[in-house]
Enzyme design. Structure first.
Site, short mmCIF file in Angstrom:
data_model
loop_
_atom_site.label_atom_id
_atom_site.label_comp_id
_atom_site.label_asym_id
_atom_site.label_seq_id
_atom_site.Cartn_x
_atom_site.Cartn_y
_atom_site.Cartn_z
N THR B 68 0.86 -1.17 0.00
CA THR B 68 0.00 0.00 0.00
C THR B 68 0.90 1.23 0.00
OG1 THR B 68 -1.85 1.15 1.04
CG2 THR B 68 -0.36 -0.02 2.52
N GLU B 69 0.60 2.21 -0.87
CA GLU B 69 1.58 3.26 -1.13
C GLU B 69 1.79 4.19 0.06
OE1 GLU B 69 -1.15 2.69 -3.03
OE2 GLU B 69 -2.04 4.54 -3.79
N ASN B 70 0.89 4.12 1.05
CA ASN B 70 1.14 4.91 2.24
C ASN B 70 2.10 4.23 3.21
OD1 ASN B 70 -1.20 3.21 2.38
ND2 ASN B 70 -1.69 4.09 4.38
N SER B 110 8.43 4.16 -0.32
CA SER B 110 7.28 3.46 -0.88
C SER B 110 7.17 3.70 -2.38
CB SER B 110 6.01 3.93 -0.18
OG SER B 110 4.90 3.20 -0.65
#
Lengths: 231, 230
Positions: B68-70, B110
């Protein structure tokens, strides 16, 4: 850079932020949002601020409260429009706030570049899209890249889980998000933490943000908000 | 892929496109079809919205690791009740859980792992996809619509394979797989496969190849799309 000061109040922590400053504000939605520092900034009164943050406020708290107080001239972010971004949406539609949309990875990398002394860099993100307008294109090994410049803050307001008295920081889960990058990219980095542990209380192998990047630390009562579901 | 492009050859090639089922798929079934095509052990990012549902169809033994990009690898299912932790959300800001072997990292890392070509697959929604793999999924471009890009442009050019999950037609029946996108672009030449309720398409350098159909004939597909199908 002198060593970080551990302060007792958030009002002390945001002292000196001037009108017109560029302020990097941590958080992804509400996770990692420095609510107490933003509340202190609202009391402090600085205006005409440029805010750099992933979003443009959620609900009525944190960044949304700062926007509602009329202190922000411009927002630089990747994702303003969310189910609960009604404060920003209204200001934007009334023409009361400027918006610069930056792809999320570029937002992070441009701040990383600022903190790492990189003058500019070539990045493949957004090539051929409307967000490439006005940017220099360079072909390297047959692939196109855009020239991206650093984003530097006068101040960074971030939230971390724990600090030691030196200002070394560890974060918690996905609340880490932009914190470590913003900490490097501002002239003055201000951190609210859930807890300041004694010297030696953080495993040096596990420190995420080394103290050299941190100027002011203030412990706050843990406060969390959960908002379900952006779109 | 044959270079013989006569109508007869196209037709012969077309008749070989497998018809997986005899009815259009629900989006849950589309999610299952995509899940079936994700290789074991892959590092995968599932975009906000419909693609999130693909996770429901990935068996644990497949060993797929969700990004997840966070700032997390090893994301688990949505958190419910007492497991909700405001410090642990997915890219849609929905509370999620962590799996054993999870790792957290900051935003620059990320997106570096994304842009650096380390992610195997990313699945995104779309307004339109062009036959050359251009993607439009971030902005309608309509006046009054506030632009918001998030990580879409970074994801589009980052993962080794970018799949799109969408309905093939708009509510008014206009095709979303098109010769040229009319919506503002997210990335160019980045989509390699398109999953829809009536067909799955591979976007190859030679053109659009129909991989599977669901309750539609190739002739019917051809009549409703303005792109050449191989």
């Amino acid at each position: 850079m002198s060593r970080a000061a551990v302060l007792e109040s958030t009002d002390e922590a945001v002292a000196g932020i001037e009108d017109g400053s560029t302020v990097l504000v941590g958080g992804f939605g509400l996770a990692g949002m420095p609510f107490d520092l933003i509340d202190a900034l609202i009391r402090q009164g600085a205006k005409d601020l440029t805010i750099v943050s992933n979003n443009a406020g959620n609900g009525d708290v944190g960044l949304a409260a700062l926007l509602a107080a009329g202190r922000v001239r411009k927002v630089v972010c990747s994702f303003p429009r969310q189910v609960d971004s009604y404060v920003f949406d209204a200001l934007y539609r009334e023409g009361k706030i400027e918006l610069e949309v930056v792809p999320q990875g570029n937002l992070a990398e441009r701040m990383r570049a600022a903190g790492a002394g990189i003058g500019a860099f070539y990045c493949p993100t957004a090539v051929g899209t409307p967000l490439a307008e006005g940017k220099e294109v360079r072909t390297i090994d047959g692939r196109d890249y855009l020239l991206e410049y650093p984003i530097k803050g006068d101040y960074a307001l971030i939230s971390a889980y724990r600090s030691d008295p030196m200002g070394n920081l560890v974060y918690r889960k996905t609340a880490r998000n932009f914190g470590p990058v913003m900490a490097t990219a501002a002239t003055t980095t201000v951190v609210q933490v859930d807890e300041v542990v004694p010297l030696g209380g953080l495993d040096p192998e596990a420190v995420v943000t080394p103290s050299i990047y941190v100027d002011r630390v203030v412990p706050v009562e843990t406060r969390h908000y959960t908002v379900q579901g952006a779109r | 892929m044959t270079t013989d492009t006569t109508a007869a050859a196209r037709s012969a090639s077309a008749s070989r496109a497998p018809s997986a089922v005899d009815h259009p798929l629900s989006m849950a079934e589309v999610a299952a079809v995509i899940a079936r095509d994700i290789p074991a052990g892959a590092f995968v990012n599932l975009g906000i919205g419909r693609p999130t549902r693909i996770a429901d169809h990935l068996p644990e033994e497949l060993g797929v690791v969700l990004h997840t990009e966070n700032g997390m690898l090893g994301m688990g299912p949505k958190a419910e009740g007492a497991r909700i932790d405001p410090d642990l959300t997915n890219a849609g800001k929905v509370p999620v859980t962590e799996l054993p072997g999870a790792a957290y990292f900051h935003h620059a890392d990320s997106f570096a792992m994304m842009r650096g070509g380390h992610l195997d697959v990313c699945v995104l929604g779309a307004y339109q996809v062009s036959e050359r793999g251009d993607l439009a999924n971030w902005h309608t471009g309509e006046p009054g619509d506030i632009p918001a890009v998030g990580g879409a442009m970074d994801l589009a050019i980052g993962a080794k394979d970018v799949y799109v999950m969408m309905t093939l037609f708009t509510k008014s029946g206009a095709p979303k797989l098109v010769r040229q996108c009319t919506y503002p672009l997210t990335g160019i030449g980045c989509v390699s496969r398109v999953y829809t309720e009536v067909a799955t398409f591979d976007l190859l350098p030679q053109g659009v190849h129909v991989r599977e159909t669901y309750g539609i004939t190739l002739d019917e597909l051809r009549s409703r799309l303005d792109v050449e199908l191989h």
